[in-house]
Enzyme design. Sequence first.
Site, PDB file in Angstrom:
ATOM      1  N   HIS A  11       0.835  -1.206   0.000  1.00 50.17           N
ATOM      2  CA  HIS A  11       0.000   0.000   0.000  1.00 50.17           C
ATOM      3  C   HIS A  11       0.871   1.258   0.000  1.00 50.17           C
ATOM      4  CE1 HIS A  11      -3.656   2.367   1.204  1.00 50.17           C
ATOM      5  NE2 HIS A  11      -2.714   3.165   1.691  1.00 50.17           N
ATOM      6  N   GLU A  12       1.816   1.323   0.916  1.00 53.85           N
ATOM      7  CA  GLU A  12       2.659   2.521   1.010  1.00 53.85           C
ATOM      8  C   GLU A  12       3.548   2.668  -0.222  1.00 53.85           C
ATOM      9  OE1 GLU A  12       1.818   4.634   3.052  1.00 53.85           O
ATOM     10  OE2 GLU A  12       0.585   3.340   4.295  1.00 53.85           O
ATOM     11  N   HIS A  58       1.695   4.441  -2.931  1.00 53.70           N
ATOM     12  CA  HIS A  58       1.815   5.899  -2.796  1.00 53.70           C
ATOM     13  C   HIS A  58       3.179   6.363  -3.301  1.00 53.70           C
ATOM     14  CE1 HIS A  58      -1.842   6.822  -0.677  1.00 53.70           C
ATOM     15  NE2 HIS A  58      -1.565   6.079   0.375  1.00 53.70           N
ATOM     16  N   HIS A  93       3.506   6.519  -7.039  1.00 55.61           N
ATOM     17  CA  HIS A  93       2.695   7.641  -7.533  1.00 55.61           C
ATOM     18  C   HIS A  93       3.518   8.928  -7.456  1.00 55.61           C
ATOM     19  CE1 HIS A  93      -1.556   9.697  -7.381  1.00 55.61           C
ATOM     20  NE2 HIS A  93      -1.005   9.761  -8.561  1.00 55.61           N
TER      21      HIS A  93
END
Length: 693
Positions: free
Chosen positions: A481-482, A485, A488
């Site tokens: 998940h991190e 980010h 991105h």
Amino acid sequence: MIKQIPAGDAATDLHALPKFSKIDTKSIVSEVSKAIAHCKSTVESVVESADVSYTNLVEKLEQADDELSQLWSPIGHTNSVVSSDELRSAHDECLPLLSEYSTYLGQHEKLCALYQALQESDEYAQLDTAQKKVVDNAVRDFKLSGVALDVEKKQRFAKIRSELSDLSSSFSNNLMDATLNFVKHVEDEADLAGLPESAKDAAAQAAEQKELSGYVFTLDIPSYLPVMMYADSEALREEMYIAYSTRASELDTKNGKFDNTDIINKTLALRYEMAQLLGFDSYADYSLATKMAESSEQVIGFLEDLAARSKPQAQKDLEEIEAFAKSEYNKDSLKAWDYTYYSEKLKQQKYAVSDEQLRPYFPEDKVISGLFEVVSRLYSLRIVEVEGVDTWHENVRFFEIHDAQSNDDFSKETLRGSFYLDLYARAKKRGGAWMDECRVKRTNASGKLQTPVAYLTCNFNAPVGDKPALFTHDEVVTLFHEFGHGIHHMLTKVTVGGVSGINGVAWDAVELPSQFLENWCWEPEALRFISGHFETGEPLPQDLLDKMLAAKNFQSAMQMVRQLEFSLFDFKLHQLPPEQADVQAVLNEVREQVSVIKPPSFNRFQNSFGHIFAGGYAAGYYSYKWAEVLSSDAFSRFEDEGIFNPDTGKSFLSNILEKGGSQEPMELFVAFRGREPSIDALLRHSGISSEAA
């Protein structure tokens, strides 16, 4: 294996990175003051020139602000990960200065007039999409910063902004202190029956570090959660639950020394007043001015619709646990500290699999190299570790991401971005997991391209003895998940700082890339190289894999309504004027509407809800579910076309990751998916039956 190169071979300009070992707490306030003064003088010189051009306005101001950001970023980050009394004091002293500068900038009428003039000029039509978006966002943000208010209201607005900044920091400090304050010392191993060896080893190591015999447990999640899941001692679970659920409240073990209750009430009152000053009915409406959702009614409708679809199945999930505890353990009624324990027992009975069985198959290096393999296959990347980089702690690692033009080409031309990786929980480190910017991608004043750098932070158990760090599958999902980010931020092709990477992305769309990447943690093809036994290297056995996948949606409806409880509580609370915002009453009302488990009356969940009182999620916690609709629907295209289909991966890269905040998120989603999002994939991936829907 992860390729490692010495610092001398790095493509990243290491001289331009923060010198963490040289941060001098005594000079922080003066350095930040100087940088702010430089930013203000730049603003005044731009205004005085009255030159309505993109170069004069956007580029000059962005350069000054970027210099301030690169000074402040390592200070703020270090305060979160290796805090000290001196650092916290200097950090907190800077907050009013930064708040005042932000207000000064947002309420500068002459600067606003120049931006409006640029927006209406002939030059605006010649700007590219990203440049136009920066100008449009700036004009919008001037209005949201109170530029049109009269002098008296401007002063009040500025004071509110400053007070909110202080309150946010105080909330966070209280939560960290309350968490640190609790230590459970156990000397008799018999009191730890049921706990897996990994949890006991970590607790023994924690005791050793405190020069104590036996075992030490804390309220950090890697220490707390195994107790709630596995400890046979109901008394131990009860003690830990009460301590955890009353943190930073009037009921905590320091007699309310770290109580966040007043901070919450003051924060809500100030947010409402700020929204009213700007002409909004509520802070919730003010919050939506920069989001993808169009109205408060739309958000509430979205959340309540999901709740209506999920609650019947959640109720069945709950009844199944209660029936199991009664039939197998003769337990007539369950307390709040029982649910996690009996849920885990039920899961093991149904699927014969537990997190602890899986943990040996997810050693740190195997998971990280597997993560890198996933994104490399999807986006044609190479990731290399750089040794000898100055960091804030000896356990922090530094990596570069390159385009995979050739296996041995790690040049500046192939460099996409770099990141620090800080995986382990420790004292004086904020809880949870997060990605933050160290440096943003942009073209600087001298025309050179500045590559992005990220901080990736988790709170997992460190290696114990001669064993490597072993992760639960949930922790693997958190890491993915991190990293979503992170890429991105790092893979953006936008070179205008204001909309580069995660900048300028609507808050309710910013979770799309992070939740999207989680999907590969459940794919057998990916798990083959994400997992491997830490001693033998053998991949996850097929029978364990089958059980893990079968258990994926175990109690997913209960988890869904829990997240909806948090989202509705946050949003409804921020819709109310302060005289009606009885926090506990709002929470109780939401729980009555959507929850199937009602916590005991002493539970003070709200006092540790840092996302909305010390983070960026105020009236925006719904963003997780909103973005999960986007991420599930986006992943369904990979399910149709192949989870490692290079063309599909390239489409996601070029339409979502590389575009940053340069276009509206719905435009980008439609460009990738060919249509607007549908909720069906989320329900399917969550195992919510069509009958319940």
